[in-house]
Design an enzyme around this catalytic site. Structure first.
Site, PDB file in Angstrom:
ATOM      1  N   SER B 117      45.790  43.346  33.280  1.00 40.96           N
ATOM      2  CA  SER B 117      46.622  42.772  32.217  1.00 40.96           C
ATOM      3  C   SER B 117      47.448  43.830  31.503  1.00 40.96           C
ATOM      4  CB  SER B 117      45.705  42.093  31.200  1.00 40.96           C
ATOM      5  OG  SER B 117      46.420  41.757  30.033  1.00 40.96           O
ATOM      6  N   TYR B 141      39.193  42.685  25.329  1.00 44.64           N
ATOM      7  CA  TYR B 141      39.707  42.223  26.617  1.00 44.64           C
ATOM      8  C   TYR B 141      40.520  43.332  27.295  1.00 44.64           C
ATOM      9  CZ  TYR B 141      42.626  39.376  29.796  1.00 44.64           C
ATOM     10  OH  TYR B 141      43.277  38.850  30.882  1.00 44.64           O
ATOM     11  N   LYS B 145      39.646  45.324  30.820  1.00 43.05           N
ATOM     12  CA  LYS B 145      40.576  45.354  31.956  1.00 43.05           C
ATOM     13  C   LYS B 145      40.953  46.802  32.314  1.00 43.05           C
ATOM     14  CE  LYS B 145      41.280  40.910  32.863  1.00 43.05           C
ATOM     15  NZ  LYS B 145      40.907  40.335  34.180  1.00 43.05           N
TER      16      LYS B 145
END
Lengths: 321, 321
Positions: B117, B141, B145
């Site tokens: 991402s 998050y 990632k």
């Protein structure tokens, strides 16, 4: 003030323990490592615990008393982590994550000074590295350190810990014996000749490295522990200052300080495995962030060698011919 | 050719499954996810397995047949990973590591296309991002990632897998309902008004984002699977191309395509939690690496909206006044 030093049996950890106590005589200091030098093990001024950081039970036990400050220096070194992948993943990554998880669980938000590494950078050795440069490690050790840096940042952002990650240059001159770090030769080429022994280096003499002395790195660890988190900013990682030096320059400096006979004990012995890792480390850094925060480097290589000679009580005979 | 799609029940995964099969009719394709749309679950052209990627037994079972190609799209989305830290760490980090470990154990070096991402970047939103920019995620998050990107690189370097990590822009327009992604509003402000419903955005209208359509991201996933590893280089991460657009520009384009009455269904509703994450995402990228490798973006926002209308069979009445 309760201080825990993980990896305190190594030569940086031992020195950090001793110097931290000198500057903070009222601190209660617990030392943890697989092995300890006898001098430290029998020092009544420390609580010394022997165990394996890779085993979860030790982290639980060590954290139980909620240390206010944790120096985390435990690691499987670069050469070993490259050769024994599982061991490196277990100690450098999983155990560090477990340490952070335990802090989160306890909820006391300890300050952590983590020994990260400039070995997280790799690839184009001409680039000038800052904290804005993407880590592109070309070793499993560098990968594991880069991951823990990211975790330390996120656990700090969320208020689980208050971390500062010091990315260490190659530390030289390490006393004692060669170790499994791929950079071990950068200490050997100074240390062994001063002890009357032969030493070799695996790269071309013009290969450059980013180095810092044990004296400066210990000073920087203690300094990091004292810094206000607000000064560091959201990115808790700091590339420590150092010197960019070629192997040839180190040999020249050794010759200046200890004479030509000593310097002649060094020979070139190419090694493809070591080259495949150490030649991916960029040796040029812009350490503005560290400089502004008050971290320091050595003046020059001669000073590093002279300090080593003084600290290790080595006798130099410059009239050796 | 055995292909495994992890996270195949989501809207990108479902579309990827269908389009990949169209282009590779002889491939044996296994789909894995927590839930599946009925259409896919009952499709005899797929092997559909329902389970939780966060539970280790599923990874072991899925990998047993040694898939040649793995699309890994399973994730706890950004908003959820921020609110439920443990769940994000378990699925986004630990399960991904377990997948890599299982590949290493099996030794068949599968090709992996990983959905990373652009949320790994953060901080100064004026900077122009490339693969050389340090990931400084301001969300758990993004941290998770970024860590898996590092692992994918090291596992590829060591020959355990052959990974390519696609860093996805915000995907818009997602069909269906709003989800727990912090960027969910970037789909809602197009989708809901087209369905006659109200929608809101939590940031100032001039806030810019880096977006890509479902159509293009699926095309790019399939393209990534076909690329020769040598072309990608040592860093297996690729920032996907996209468009830099402000919320206001998206609203203006919706008005052009679907009329002023539709566009008037959008209102500004500030939200501090969402702002604290989405406003740390830099919207400016230089995607030279992706461009050279043949990855593609949409032409403009109007094209994205028109494709969405066509794909979802939405009726537009421009004479609505």
């Amino acid at each position: 003030m309760h201080v825990l030093i993980i990896g305190a049996g190594g030569f940086i950890g031992s020195r950090l323990a001793t110097e931290y106590r000198q500057e903070n005589p009222s601190a209660s200091i617990t030392l943890f490592d697989l092995h300890f030098p006898e001098k430290l093990r029998e020092d009544p001024g420390f609580t010394v615990i022997t165990g394996n950081f890779g085993e979860p039970k030790w982290i639980d036990q060590l954290l139980e008393s909620k240390p206010d400050l944790i120096f985390h220096l435990a690691a499987v070194v670069s050469g070993e982590a490259e050769k024994n992948f599982e061991l490196g993943m277990d100690v450098n990554l999983r155990a560090s994550l477990r340490l952070l998880e335990k802090c989160r669980e306890l909820g006391h938000q300890p300050r952590i000074v983590f020994a990260s590494s400039c070995g997280i950078f790799g690839g184009d050795v001409r680039q000038i590295i800052t904290e804005d440069t993407a880590p592109k490690p070309r070793s499993s050790y560098g990968t594991q350190k880069a991951i823990v840096d990211l975790l330390m940042n996120d656990y700090s952002r969320r208020g689980f810990v208050d971390a500062r990650c010091l990315r260490l240059p190659t530390i030289t001159v390490r006393p004692g014996k060669p170790n499994a770090a791929t950079s071990s030769f950068l200490s050997s080429i100074i240390r062994e000749p001063l002890n009357g022994q032969e030493a070799s280096y695996p790269v071309n003499p013009d290969a450059e490295f980013w180095i810092l002395s044990p004296r400066q790195v210990v000073r920087n660890f203690i300094h990091a522990a004292s810094l206000d988190a607000k000064l560091i900013g959201a990115d808790r990682c700091i590339n420590l200052p150092g010197l960019t030096v070629s192997v040839q320059h180190m040999i020249d400096c050794l010759q200046k300080v200890a004479g030509v006979k000593t310097a002649r004990r060094i020979r070139h012995e190419p090694d493809a495995f070591l080259q495949s890792i150490v030649l991916t480390w960029p040796p040029h850094f812009n350490t503005r962030k560290a400089d502004q925060l008050g971290f320091t480097a050595d003046r020059d290589v001669e000073e590093i060698i002279q300090n080593y000679i003084r600290e290790e009580n080595i006798q130099i005979d410059l009239h050796e011919s």
